[in-house]
Design a protein around this motif. Sequence first.
Motif, PDB file in Angstrom:
ATOM      1  N   LEU B 179       0.837  -1.203   0.000  1.00  0.00           N
ATOM      2  CA  LEU B 179       0.000   0.000   0.000  1.00  0.00           C
ATOM      3  C   LEU B 179       0.872   1.254   0.000  1.00  0.00           C
ATOM      4  CD1 LEU B 179      -2.770   1.378   0.294  1.00  0.00           C
ATOM      5  CD2 LEU B 179      -2.478   1.222   2.753  1.00  0.00           C
ATOM      6  N   VAL B 180       1.860   1.273   0.908  1.00  0.00           N
ATOM      7  CA  VAL B 180       2.750   2.441   0.998  1.00  0.00           C
ATOM      8  C   VAL B 180       3.463   2.636  -0.338  1.00  0.00           C
ATOM      9  CG1 VAL B 180       4.830   3.319   2.091  1.00  0.00           C
ATOM     10  CG2 VAL B 180       3.043   2.275   3.484  1.00  0.00           C
ATOM     11  N   GLY B 181       4.001   1.531  -0.873  1.00  0.00           N
ATOM     12  CA  GLY B 181       4.707   1.623  -2.148  1.00  0.00           C
ATOM     13  C   GLY B 181       3.835   2.188  -3.255  1.00  0.00           C
ATOM     14  N   PHE B 182       2.616   1.669  -3.387  1.00  0.00           N
ATOM     15  CA  PHE B 182       1.741   2.112  -4.479  1.00  0.00           C
ATOM     16  C   PHE B 182       1.303   3.560  -4.277  1.00  0.00           C
ATOM     17  CE2 PHE B 182       0.897  -2.499  -5.294  1.00  0.00           C
ATOM     18  CZ  PHE B 182       1.460  -2.500  -6.548  1.00  0.00           C
ATOM     19  N   LEU B 183       1.074   3.964  -3.012  1.00  0.00           N
ATOM     20  CA  LEU B 183       0.661   5.345  -2.775  1.00  0.00           C
ATOM     21  C   LEU B 183       1.780   6.309  -3.144  1.00  0.00           C
ATOM     22  CD1 LEU B 183      -1.450   5.185   0.506  1.00  0.00           C
ATOM     23  CD2 LEU B 183      -2.213   5.563  -1.841  1.00  0.00           C
ATOM     24  N   VAL B 184       3.023   5.942  -2.803  1.00  0.00           N
ATOM     25  CA  VAL B 184       4.143   6.802  -3.182  1.00  0.00           C
ATOM     26  C   VAL B 184       4.253   6.854  -4.704  1.00  0.00           C
ATOM     27  CG1 VAL B 184       6.644   7.065  -3.092  1.00  0.00           C
ATOM     28  CG2 VAL B 184       5.396   6.394  -1.044  1.00  0.00           C
ATOM     29  N   LEU B 185       4.041   5.704  -5.316  1.00  0.00           N
ATOM     30  CA  LEU B 185       4.134   5.615  -6.782  1.00  0.00           C
ATOM     31  C   LEU B 185       3.102   6.519  -7.449  1.00  0.00           C
ATOM     32  CD1 LEU B 185       5.723   4.006  -8.923  1.00  0.00           C
ATOM     33  CD2 LEU B 185       3.795   2.451  -9.032  1.00  0.00           C
ATOM     34  N   ALA B 186       1.954   6.688  -6.786  1.00  0.00           N
ATOM     35  CA  ALA B 186       0.848   7.422  -7.408  1.00  0.00           C
ATOM     36  C   ALA B 186       1.065   8.922  -7.399  1.00  0.00           C
ATOM     37  CB  ALA B 186      -0.460   7.081  -6.695  1.00  0.00           C
ATOM     38  N   ILE B 187       2.133   9.420  -6.778  1.00  0.00           N
ATOM     39  CA  ILE B 187       2.308  10.867  -6.670  1.00  0.00           C
ATOM     40  C   ILE B 187       2.517  11.547  -8.028  1.00  0.00           C
ATOM     41  CG2 ILE B 187       3.756  12.697  -5.687  1.00  0.00           C
ATOM     42  CD1 ILE B 187       4.122  10.843  -3.246  1.00  0.00           C
ATOM     43  N   PRO B 189       1.973  12.281 -11.960  1.00  0.00           N
ATOM     44  CA  PRO B 189       0.780  12.024 -12.780  1.00  0.00           C
ATOM     45  C   PRO B 189       0.898  10.772 -13.652  1.00  0.00           C
ATOM     46  CG  PRO B 189       1.702  14.229 -13.187  1.00  0.00           C
ATOM     47  CD  PRO B 189       2.554  13.601 -12.152  1.00  0.00           C
ATOM     48  N   GLY B 190       2.095  10.482 -14.135  1.00  0.00           N
ATOM     49  CA  GLY B 190       2.250   9.345 -15.041  1.00  0.00           C
ATOM     50  C   GLY B 190       1.968   8.006 -14.385  1.00  0.00           C
ATOM     51  N   TRP B 191       2.226   7.891 -13.098  1.00  0.00           N
ATOM     52  CA  TRP B 191       2.005   6.635 -12.387  1.00  0.00           C
ATOM     53  C   TRP B 191       0.683   6.634 -11.649  1.00  0.00           C
ATOM     54  CZ3 TRP B 191       5.049   3.381 -14.278  1.00  0.00           C
ATOM     55  CH2 TRP B 191       6.426   3.568 -14.392  1.00  0.00           C
ATOM     56  N   ARG B 192      -0.037   7.739 -11.745  1.00  0.00           N
ATOM     57  CA  ARG B 192      -1.202   7.956 -10.910  1.00  0.00           C
ATOM     58  C   ARG B 192      -2.172   6.779 -10.900  1.00  0.00           C
ATOM     59  NH1 ARG B 192      -3.845  12.545  -9.268  1.00  0.00           N
ATOM     60  NH2 ARG B 192      -6.104  12.278  -9.130  1.00  0.00           N
ATOM     61  N   TYR B 193      -2.573   6.361 -12.093  1.00  0.00           N
ATOM     62  CA  TYR B 193      -3.620   5.327 -12.152  1.00  0.00           C
ATOM     63  C   TYR B 193      -3.099   3.980 -11.678  1.00  0.00           C
ATOM     64  CZ  TYR B 193      -5.943   8.900 -14.842  1.00  0.00           C
ATOM     65  OH  TYR B 193      -6.516  10.067 -15.230  1.00  0.00           O
ATOM     66  N   LEU B 194      -1.896   3.625 -12.137  1.00  0.00           N
ATOM     67  CA  LEU B 194      -1.319   2.347 -11.716  1.00  0.00           C
ATOM     68  C   LEU B 194      -1.228   2.295 -10.197  1.00  0.00           C
ATOM     69  CD1 LEU B 194       0.118  -0.297 -12.555  1.00  0.00           C
ATOM     70  CD2 LEU B 194       2.252   0.961 -12.497  1.00  0.00           C
ATOM     71  N   GLY B 195      -0.672   3.362  -9.601  1.00  0.00           N
ATOM     72  CA  GLY B 195      -0.480   3.383  -8.155  1.00  0.00           C
ATOM     73  C   GLY B 195      -1.804   3.349  -7.403  1.00  0.00           C
ATOM     74  N   LEU B 196      -2.744   4.211  -7.819  1.00  0.00           N
ATOM     75  CA  LEU B 196      -4.000   4.320  -7.063  1.00  0.00           C
ATOM     76  C   LEU B 196      -4.838   3.054  -7.152  1.00  0.00           C
ATOM     77  CD1 LEU B 196      -5.282   7.964  -7.532  1.00  0.00           C
ATOM     78  CD2 LEU B 196      -4.556   6.820  -5.441  1.00  0.00           C
ATOM     79  N   ILE B 197      -4.972   2.518  -8.350  1.00  0.00           N
ATOM     80  CA  ILE B 197      -5.848   1.354  -8.508  1.00  0.00           C
ATOM     81  C   ILE B 197      -5.291   0.159  -7.728  1.00  0.00           C
ATOM     82  CG2 ILE B 197      -6.798  -0.289 -10.179  1.00  0.00           C
ATOM     83  CD1 ILE B 197      -8.111   2.440 -10.270  1.00  0.00           C
ATOM     84  N   CYS B 198      -3.960  -0.019  -7.784  1.00  0.00           N
ATOM     85  CA  CYS B 198      -3.378  -1.127  -7.031  1.00  0.00           C
ATOM     86  C   CYS B 198      -3.513  -0.881  -5.526  1.00  0.00           C
ATOM     87  CB  CYS B 198      -1.917  -1.316  -7.409  1.00  0.00           C
ATOM     88  SG  CYS B 198      -1.720  -1.960  -9.072  1.00  0.00           S
ATOM     89  N   ALA B 199      -3.342   0.388  -5.118  1.00  0.00           N
ATOM     90  CA  ALA B 199      -3.480   0.716  -3.697  1.00  0.00           C
ATOM     91  C   ALA B 199      -4.890   0.400  -3.200  1.00  0.00           C
ATOM     92  CB  ALA B 199      -3.149   2.186  -3.466  1.00  0.00           C
ATOM     93  N   CYS B 200      -5.897   0.626  -4.065  1.00  0.00           N
ATOM     94  CA  CYS B 200      -7.293   0.351  -3.684  1.00  0.00           C
ATOM     95  C   CYS B 200      -7.461  -1.103  -3.255  1.00  0.00           C
ATOM     96  CB  CYS B 200      -8.223   0.554  -4.863  1.00  0.00           C
ATOM     97  SG  CYS B 200      -8.409   2.234  -5.321  1.00  0.00           S
TER      98      CYS B 200
END
Lengths: 500, 266
Positions: B179-187, B189-200
């Motif tokens: 979760l922490v990794g994906f949230l940081v990744l989502a910061i 814009p380019g990684w936004r969707y990948l990070g957020l959806i996986c974090a969900c």
Amino acid sequence: MELLLTNLAHGFGVALSLQNISFALLGALIGTAIGVLPGIGPVATISLLLPITFGLPATTAIIMLAGIFYGAQYGGSTTAILLNLPGEVSSVVTTLEGYKMARNGRAGAALATAAIGSFFAGSVATVLVAASGPLLTQVALSFGPADYFSLMLLGLIIASVLAQGSVIKAIGMVVFGVALGLVGTDVQTGQQRFTFGIPELSDGIGFVPVAMGMFGIAEIILNLERPEARSVLTTKVGSLFLTREEFKRATPAVLRGTLVGSFLGILPGGGASLAAFGSYMMERKISKGRHLFGTGAIEGVAGPEAANNAAAQTSFIPLLTLGIPSNAVMALMVGALIIQGIQPGPRMVEAQPDLFWGLIASMWVGNLMLLVINLPLIGMWVALLKVPYKYLYPSILVFCSIGVYSLNNNVFDVYMTVLFAVFGYMCSKLKLEAAPLLIGFVLGPMMEEHLRRAMLLSRGDWGVFIQRPISATLLGIGAVALLAMALPNLRKGKEKAMAE
Amino acid sequence: MRINHRDVVAGLFLVLLATIGLFLNMDHNLGTARRMGPGYMPWMVFLLQAGLGALVIFVSFGKRGERVEVVKPEGIDIVRIVSVLMFATAAGTLYLTQYGGVRADKVVTFTIMAGAIAAGAIALWIRSPETDGTMAAWTQGEFVAFVAAMVAGVLAWYFIRGAGGYFSQGYNAVGIGMLVGFLVLAIPPGWRYLGLICACMCIFGLFLEKLGFYLALIGTILLACLAERDHIRKPLGVLGLTAFLLVLCWFVFIRELDIRVNLWPT
């Protein structure tokens, strides 16, 4: 012939039981509902809904899944015609003429043609499945382990040759899929392979997390990244009735499409998309309305739609008789059968007559239902088309999460799905196809078993694969298919066909 | 030189996966062709895969193969590669210190390091072949976020797994790390969707057994809605969606399918 009728009667007895018929109806309804939602194809739909069927008895579960499959397939045609958005590869060709018809105000006629054509083709193909199934099963029973191995190899080769894009990359993905299938406890020695000491992996990587991650979740991320891919409905449906002229032109196209589709569907690796392409090419060359192609020719809807539905039915033949999935959807069906504790293969006719004949009969029932639910309810599906994606993706996400958790009541599966979503996203960026991987993943363990048995019987002699005539023939076909792709002309032809 | 850049990366990806597989397979007995051991089939399969990967790379350099998208390799600068290597070494060392005294499983350690290098190298290039808008070459922010996500995720997992109680149970520590990794990744814009959806999905996994079905759903839906800017402007729509999905999921999964799951916090 008499035996066939008896068996079919038995099948209808199973399929028409209240429980089965209601789940077939439910499957077709849900399948259509999700299939018309933009951006979700049949593979994603089935993997999304797979967990819902786990609580059902095996026969009912498979009948419902088949219903979902037909529904999703038909739903894909609806979006193709109305929105110019193919839900999947097999309805790409439908967009060519179907959307033009919709722009001409004949959307209703295109939808009706697709529904009636599909129903007719489905009925013919069902009879074909019923007639050829038991015959092929007899043949399959004479197969030795070496023949089985070669057959699966052939299936994998053809699946990768027909995949989109580079053949080498597709084979690479197939091979990696086989490798993923080997994770878990080795059947013969009991040794743990590639499990990292994680107890959940000792039964192998779950089928649903792979399918859902790579087809469901990764798709969401990719769809969110390209907002322009989602479009808005602008066309009106109009009258559903065909004019006499249209009917006259559509009929021969449906007949030809059924023929082409039934044949191409049986091929391992074939299935609906190949059939639709084949039929479209044929109609453009020989139909009476060929000069109208490009302006909304009804033949271009009737032929491919009949062909893809016929192929959708006949692609069950290799699955039911040999236990070999010919495309990603059938790989999902194998997964579902195995989860239900049934090993698909030639013994299924004897061991599970209810399942075998019930499924065949329900194919026809399912097609009839599609006709019934699609034409009168078209307004409802059109309304569903208008659901914006921003409301869809949280729903898909939630359904996937709950579904994957309920497999084993273990959050481990949820995290596996996340990992495969990331993997699927990377593959998609690298243009590595996910569908071949799924087929390899399903066939991997079976191939290893047959290979080991074949080599044990031959005392370690690899020559057995070319000494047995069946195996040698199958391998020969596979080699020819691979060589054909190495020829520049043919490859260009395929690329051109795919590009269109 | 004109090469199909995406194919080079795809080939490398296949080769690296195969290499990891071959290393892991060193634990398994190959046996003979007549009596195949558990390692025989994986060995053949991974060798074939490595060969195919090499072929993909080879073809992408030649005149043949897909010549559709030919992209000049860019952004392969030394600094980035070195920092990824350093990160991989750090991850490997962390692993060694943890298990070093107990069971120094060199193969696993090596694999993890190779995996980290592979992931870094692939992720470095995975976006550059894309030419459409947001998918251009990696920005500085995306790169930093990627490394930071890896470090933050591993650190979060490492420190929280010993915290006891909820955090030490089952896969919760792994989930928090992800979760922490994906949230940081989502910061960026380019990684936004990948990070957020996986974090969900991680949120769902973390909440479900402790906080119950309904709160897990609410958490997942709210986080998912962050991914679409429209939702941030219209909170009423989010509320409606959440209510609708709660009722739908209750009906389908609890009432009809009767899955076994905690409904409320325990």
